[in-house]
Design a protein around this motif. Structure first.
Motif, short mmCIF file in Angstrom:
data_model
loop_
_atom_site.label_atom_id
_atom_site.label_comp_id
_atom_site.label_asym_id
_atom_site.label_seq_id
_atom_site.Cartn_x
_atom_site.Cartn_y
_atom_site.Cartn_z
N UNK A 1 0.84 -1.21 0.00
CA UNK A 1 0.00 0.00 0.00
C UNK A 1 0.87 1.25 0.00
N UNK A 2 1.91 1.26 0.83
CA UNK A 2 2.77 2.43 0.88
C UNK A 2 3.45 2.71 -0.44
N UNK A 3 3.95 1.69 -1.09
CA UNK A 3 4.60 1.87 -2.39
C UNK A 3 3.63 2.47 -3.41
N UNK A 4 2.42 1.93 -3.43
CA UNK A 4 1.41 2.42 -4.38
C UNK A 4 1.08 3.88 -4.13
N UNK A 5 0.95 4.24 -2.85
CA UNK A 5 0.61 5.63 -2.53
C UNK A 5 1.75 6.58 -2.89
N UNK A 6 2.99 6.19 -2.60
CA UNK A 6 4.12 7.06 -2.98
C UNK A 6 4.12 7.29 -4.50
N UNK A 7 3.91 6.24 -5.28
CA UNK A 7 3.90 6.37 -6.73
C UNK A 7 2.74 7.25 -7.20
N UNK B 1 7.66 -12.75 2.55
CA UNK B 1 6.40 -12.01 2.71
C UNK B 1 6.06 -11.19 1.46
N UNK B 2 7.07 -10.74 0.74
CA UNK B 2 6.83 -9.88 -0.42
C UNK B 2 6.14 -10.60 -1.57
N UNK B 3 6.19 -11.92 -1.58
CA UNK B 3 5.71 -12.67 -2.74
C UNK B 3 4.24 -12.42 -3.07
N UNK B 4 3.43 -12.15 -2.07
CA UNK B 4 1.99 -12.07 -2.31
C UNK B 4 1.45 -10.66 -2.45
N UNK B 5 2.27 -9.64 -2.22
CA UNK B 5 1.74 -8.29 -2.38
C UNK B 5 2.78 -7.30 -2.91
N UNK B 6 3.90 -7.16 -2.22
CA UNK B 6 4.92 -6.21 -2.66
C UNK B 6 5.44 -6.57 -4.05
N UNK C 1 6.20 -5.02 -9.79
CA UNK C 1 6.08 -5.29 -11.22
C UNK C 1 5.19 -4.24 -11.90
N UNK C 2 4.05 -3.95 -11.31
CA UNK C 2 3.09 -3.06 -11.95
C UNK C 2 3.44 -1.58 -11.83
N UNK D 1 11.07 -9.52 -9.80
CA UNK D 1 10.90 -8.15 -9.33
C UNK D 1 12.17 -7.59 -8.71
N UNK D 2 13.28 -8.33 -8.85
CA UNK D 2 14.51 -7.97 -8.15
C UNK D 2 15.37 -7.01 -8.95
#
Length: 347
Positions: free
Chosen positions: A186-192, A216-221, A226-227, A303-304
């Motif tokens: 969520x934070x990444x999306x909001x910053x973008x 933990x990043x596999x299912x959301x971050x 990627x997007x 995504x790395x």
């Protein structure tokens, strides 16, 4: 050495990044300089640090020392242009830095100036916020994380304020790009989203813990990365040394991280050692060095951007550098996924 583009910044970084958090406590300045030289010689062009480093332990007496060590290398060699250099702005809670003030337009300019002075550089390639003002579920806080006290409007206002200050630094030429650390999807999306709406540098990276044992990043971050074209920079890809196998069967090598930080920041659990045993067996089955296997697996994730590793000896550094020559087979990757399903989130 494989090179990757970080977001849309035009900055190319090596698939592996040299971490520096032990320089000034576990490593001397001379050892840090030797590590930089060795890494550059093998094709790594990316070095990551932070104003609060070194760690083990973090203290007021040593804060800024790692940046000083890098700055000494820059002054001695004149090779600043050969390095993509990333550092971080500490946030709320670190009481001996700016009295624990949160990240804001009031702290950004002075913090950048401090880092530039210590780094003996006119610019920082990648400037990162070390953790969000609103808090984070990283560092084992995921077990009790509760965002219900957050006020969305305050978070958005903070992002607008910070991005304005960062844009002024871009225009001054003190930073080239902006990244985040210990952030959520969520934070990444909001910053973008806020950057697109009000201007300011769009985040190009997120530095989160990521390894075979912390997925933990596999299912959301991962989906956000990627997007939104935000590349991950994984830290602790060896799970603070657990995945090397050096702590199995109760071993605690002298001078190791566990000898200084007994629970490895909450990573030392019975389930963790069981998981490590299973991962070590996969490496053994395929004749792989477990360090190479763990690092190469991270580097291959879609995504790395770069995998950050640190070393407290030249021998450790040389072993880690060998991962650049490794490509894991589909069979190995499938077996690693099977272990993950049997030992999810082991700490």
């Amino acid at each position: 050495m494989k090179m990757n583009d970080l977001g849309q910044s035009g900055i190319k970084v090596s698939a592996y990044c040299l971490g520096s958090m032990t320089w000034g406590t576990q490593n001397t300045a001379a050892e840090g300089h030797a590590q930089i030289d060795r890494a550059l010689d093998t094709g790594i062009n990316f070095v990551d640090t932070a104003e609060m480093y070194p760690v083990n332990p973090v203290s007021a007496d040593t804060t800024g020392r790692t940046e000083d060590i890098i700055g000494q290398w820059v002054a001695k060699t004149g090779r600043r242009a050969d390095m993509v250099l990333a550092t971080k702005h500490s946030g709320e809670g670190l009481g001996h830095v700016r009295d624990g003030a949160p990240i804001s337009s009031a702290t950004i300019a002075q913090t950048i100036e401090g880092s530039l002075r210590r780094l003996q550089s006119d610019y920082i390639d990648l400037y990162q916020f070390h953790w969000p003002n609103r808090g984070s579920y990283m560092f084992r806080k995921n077990w009790t994380y509760d965002p219900s006290g957050q006020v969305r409007a305050d978070t958005i206002a903070h992002m607008e304020d910070a991005l304005g200050a960062l844009q002024r630094e871009v225009e001054r030429g003190t930073i080239r790009a902006f990244g985040l650390s210990n952030e959520s999807a969520w934070g990444l999306t909001q910053w973008a989203t806020v950057a697109a709406r009000v201007g300011g540098p769009r985040p190009i990276s997120v530095q989160n813990e990521y390894s075979l044992m912390c997925r933990m990043a596999d299912t959301d971050v991962a989906e956000t990365c990627v997007n939104e074209d935000i590349d991950m920079l994984s830290f602790s890809p060896l799970a603070a040394g657990l995945l090397t196998g050096k702590y199995q069967d109760g071993a605690v090598p002298d001078g190791s991280r566990m000898s200084l930080n007994g629970d490895l920041g909450g990573r030392r659990t019975d389930r963790a050692f069981e998981a490590v045993s299973a991962y070590l067996q996969v490496a053994k089955n395929h004749g792989l060095d477990p360090v190479h296997m763990a690092l190469a697996w991270c580097a291959a994730r879609p995504f790395m951007g770069s995998v950050i590793f640190g070393a407290t000896s030249m021998d450790q550094l040389n072993v880690a550098l060998g991962a650049a020559d490794i490509t894991l087979s589909d069979e190995v990757t499938a077996e690693l996924d099977t272990v993950n399903r049997a030992h999810p989130l082991p700490y």
